[in-house]
Motif scaffolding. Structure first.
Motif, mmCIF file in Angstrom:
data_model
loop_
_atom_site.group_PDB
_atom_site.id
_atom_site.type_symbol
_atom_site.label_atom_id
_atom_site.label_comp_id
_atom_site.label_asym_id
_atom_site.label_seq_id
_atom_site.Cartn_x
_atom_site.Cartn_y
_atom_site.Cartn_z
ATOM 1 N N PRO A 113 1.039 -1.371 0.069
ATOM 2 C CA PRO A 113 -0.263 -0.209 -0.180
ATOM 3 C C PRO A 113 0.946 1.136 0.193
ATOM 4 C CG PRO A 113 -0.659 -1.122 1.467
ATOM 5 C CD PRO A 113 0.625 -1.812 1.217
ATOM 6 N N SER A 114 0.871 2.691 -0.984
ATOM 7 C CA SER A 114 1.917 3.129 -1.463
ATOM 8 C C SER A 114 2.659 3.397 -1.418
ATOM 9 C CB SER A 114 1.152 4.847 0.282
ATOM 10 O OG SER A 114 -0.301 4.665 0.317
ATOM 11 N N GLY A 115 3.096 1.986 -1.650
ATOM 12 C CA GLY A 115 4.451 2.300 -2.038
ATOM 13 C C GLY A 115 5.177 2.522 -2.993
ATOM 14 N N ASP A 116 4.659 3.354 -3.868
ATOM 15 C CA ASP A 116 5.235 4.073 -4.456
ATOM 16 C C ASP A 116 5.143 5.627 -4.072
ATOM 17 O OD1 ASP A 116 2.181 4.896 -4.235
ATOM 18 O OD2 ASP A 116 1.976 5.896 -6.239
ATOM 19 N N LYS A 117 5.184 5.457 -2.654
ATOM 20 C CA LYS A 117 5.594 6.453 -2.579
ATOM 21 C C LYS A 117 6.671 6.524 -1.059
ATOM 22 C CE LYS A 117 0.879 8.908 -2.805
ATOM 23 N NZ LYS A 117 0.302 9.078 -1.898
ATOM 24 N N ILE A 118 6.889 4.877 -1.051
ATOM 25 C CA ILE A 118 7.630 5.006 0.370
ATOM 26 C C ILE A 118 9.030 4.274 -0.050
ATOM 27 C CG2 ILE A 118 8.394 3.476 2.554
ATOM 28 C CD1 ILE A 118 5.373 3.319 2.697
ATOM 29 N N THR A 119 10.437 4.583 -0.348
ATOM 30 C CA THR A 119 11.483 4.493 -0.656
ATOM 31 C C THR A 119 12.187 3.950 -0.126
ATOM 32 O OG1 THR A 119 12.932 6.514 0.435
ATOM 33 C CG2 THR A 119 11.326 6.945 -2.467
ATOM 34 N N ILE A 120 13.238 3.080 -0.357
ATOM 35 C CA ILE A 120 13.797 2.311 0.597
ATOM 36 C C ILE A 120 15.025 3.131 1.420
ATOM 37 C CG2 ILE A 120 16.912 0.646 1.012
ATOM 38 C CD1 ILE A 120 15.535 -0.269 -2.024
ATOM 39 N N HIS A 121 14.865 4.609 0.960
ATOM 40 C CA HIS A 121 15.546 5.320 1.383
ATOM 41 C C HIS A 121 15.448 5.969 3.144
ATOM 42 C CE1 HIS A 121 17.905 9.037 3.411
ATOM 43 N NE2 HIS A 121 16.198 9.443 3.293
ATOM 44 N N HIS A 122 13.651 5.627 3.127
ATOM 45 C CA HIS A 122 12.030 6.220 3.484
ATOM 46 C C HIS A 122 12.859 4.758 4.726
ATOM 47 C CE1 HIS A 122 10.027 9.014 0.951
ATOM 48 N NE2 HIS A 122 10.690 9.611 2.066
ATOM 49 N N LEU A 123 13.111 3.507 4.439
ATOM 50 C CA LEU A 123 13.148 2.409 5.055
ATOM 51 C C LEU A 123 13.956 2.611 6.201
ATOM 52 C CD1 LEU A 123 11.754 -0.216 3.035
ATOM 53 C CD2 LEU A 123 10.385 1.216 4.149
ATOM 54 N N LEU A 124 15.343 2.748 5.729
ATOM 55 C CA LEU A 124 16.431 2.981 6.570
ATOM 56 C C LEU A 124 16.744 3.798 7.083
ATOM 57 C CD1 LEU A 124 18.801 2.378 3.340
ATOM 58 C CD2 LEU A 124 18.965 0.961 4.747
ATOM 59 N N THR A 125 16.098 5.010 7.125
ATOM 60 C CA THR A 125 16.320 6.038 8.105
ATOM 61 C C THR A 125 15.315 6.314 8.944
ATOM 62 O OG1 THR A 125 14.845 7.763 6.299
ATOM 63 C CG2 THR A 125 17.382 7.685 6.355
ATOM 64 N N HIS A 126 14.573 5.429 9.006
ATOM 65 C CA HIS A 126 13.059 5.391 9.888
ATOM 66 C C HIS A 126 11.955 6.516 9.695
ATOM 67 C CE1 HIS A 126 14.947 1.813 12.326
ATOM 68 N NE2 HIS A 126 16.008 2.831 12.448
ATOM 69 N N THR A 127 12.006 7.012 8.325
ATOM 70 C CA THR A 127 10.899 7.565 8.391
ATOM 71 C C THR A 127 10.276 7.590 6.887
ATOM 72 O OG1 THR A 127 12.363 8.812 6.595
ATOM 73 C CG2 THR A 127 12.906 10.090 8.295
#
Length: 356
Positions: A113-127
């Protein structure tokens, strides 16, 4: 004249020895304020300066039932320090041209869900804003089940998000589980195999493992909780649940090898390494103190890289001061003993010592 020179050298060496002994006693005292029961669950601590080990000791017991003393060679679960390995694995895949940290996760997990707005960078940085599975009430229903990475992602992916991607920094275990799943999809290997072959083996970390309660782990330290009536064996969980957010095991010596591998660009080139250790900004432009898998803070004004871990029965903490090449690692076999402040305080002592 020669006699005076020799005496001066002797005096310098003597004073250095005395200072080292005083510092050792100071550090021992600091540790035993928390690890104060020689018959209770223990811990291991190590300090290195410029890659050389200058302090390495263990306290308490590695196994209460068998009355086995802890040694610095014992293997501990390191909890969320696992995130360092996950982030470096992602950067290794980027270095190989197999992914980009700015890719949306929908490129790899089509139905997120909304995977087009969440980047790998967001996952790495807890954002990323996705729901942290450790805060979900339903976590108890899967804690002891064997969960494939896809099943873990399915467990939390449809939960309402806490905020829009990039809006806030909020520590998040789910993000690092998604990263582990992406590592598997992109590499064609299990997370366990990827970490073993591409990190542990390359760094010479021969006593580090993906956690297991079934495999025989030589020199394993057993984990404990403290209750009103005394110590009990740790709660059993299936390590497929914390997965790439917290399921690795290691020793103080292997963690120093890890730090050396990072310093010597054994695993990553300088450009990729820099990504792990730089601060980033939120959508608002506000800077936050987390890179990829490390908190970026300071010890007495000297910039440091640090991260702790907590998993049933164990706690861990590592602090690295790049300006002085000081690394301090503390591992505990009871979640009743936190090495976090001890490790930071040891780093302060080490920092003062090398700056004299």
């Amino acid at each position: 004249m020669i006699t005076i020179k020799l005496f001066s050298i002797f005096l310098l060496l003597f004073c250095s020895t005395i200072d080292a002994q005083l510092q050792e006693k100071k550090i021992d005292s600091l540790i035993t304020t928390e690890f104060n029961d020689p018959n209770g669950p223990g811990g291991a601590f190590m300090i290195s300066h410029k890659g050389k080990t200058i302090y390495r000791k263990a306290f308490g017991k590695a196994n209460l039932e068998l009355n086995v003393n802890m040694t610095p060679d014992n293997v501990f679960q390191i909890g969320s320090m696992t995130k360092q390995f996950t982030s470096v694995a992602v950067l290794m895949l980027e270095q190989q041209g197999k992914l980009n940290v700015n890719d949306p996760i929908s490129k790899y997990i089509k139905d997120y869900p909304s995977g087009d707005k969440i980047t790998i960078h967001h996952l790495l940085t807890h954002t990323s804003g996705i729901k942290d599975f450790t805060k979900m009430k339903a976590i108890s229903t899967i804690a002891q089940k064997e969960m494939k990475p896809e099943m873990m992602v399915d467990f939390f992916k449809n939960e309402p998000v806490d905020f829009a991607p990039g809006e806030k920094f909020e520590y998040n275990n789910s993000g690092y589980v998604v990263l582990g799943y992406i590592i598997e999809l992109v590499s064609g290997q299990t997370y366990e195999d990827f970490i073993k072959k591409n990190i542990f083996e390359k760094a010479g970390m021969t006593h580090s493992y993906y956690a297991t309660d079934r495999q025989i782990i030589p020199k394993r330290a057993y984990g404990y909780h403290q209750k009103e009536h005394g110590f009990v064996n740790k709660t059993v969980i299936n390590f497929s649940v914390p997965f790439s957010s917290g399921s690795l095991m290691s020793t103080v010596d292997d963690m120093l090898k890890w730090q050396k591998a990072l310093n010597q660009n054994t695993l990553l080139n300088p450009a990729e390494t820099k990504k792990a250790f730089q601060k980033y900004r939120l959508n608002s432009g506000e800077e936050f103190t987390y890179g990829y898998g490390w908190h970026l803070k300071d010890i007495n004004g000297s910039p440091d890289r640090e991260h702790g871990g907590s998993i049933f029965g164990f706690k861990s903490m590592g602090v690295y001061i790049p300006g002085e090449d000081i690394y301090v690692i503390g591992l505990s076999s009871c979640d009743c003993h936190s090495p976090t402040e001890i490790t930071r305080n040891i780093a302060k002592i080490a920092l003062q010592s090398v700056k004299k």
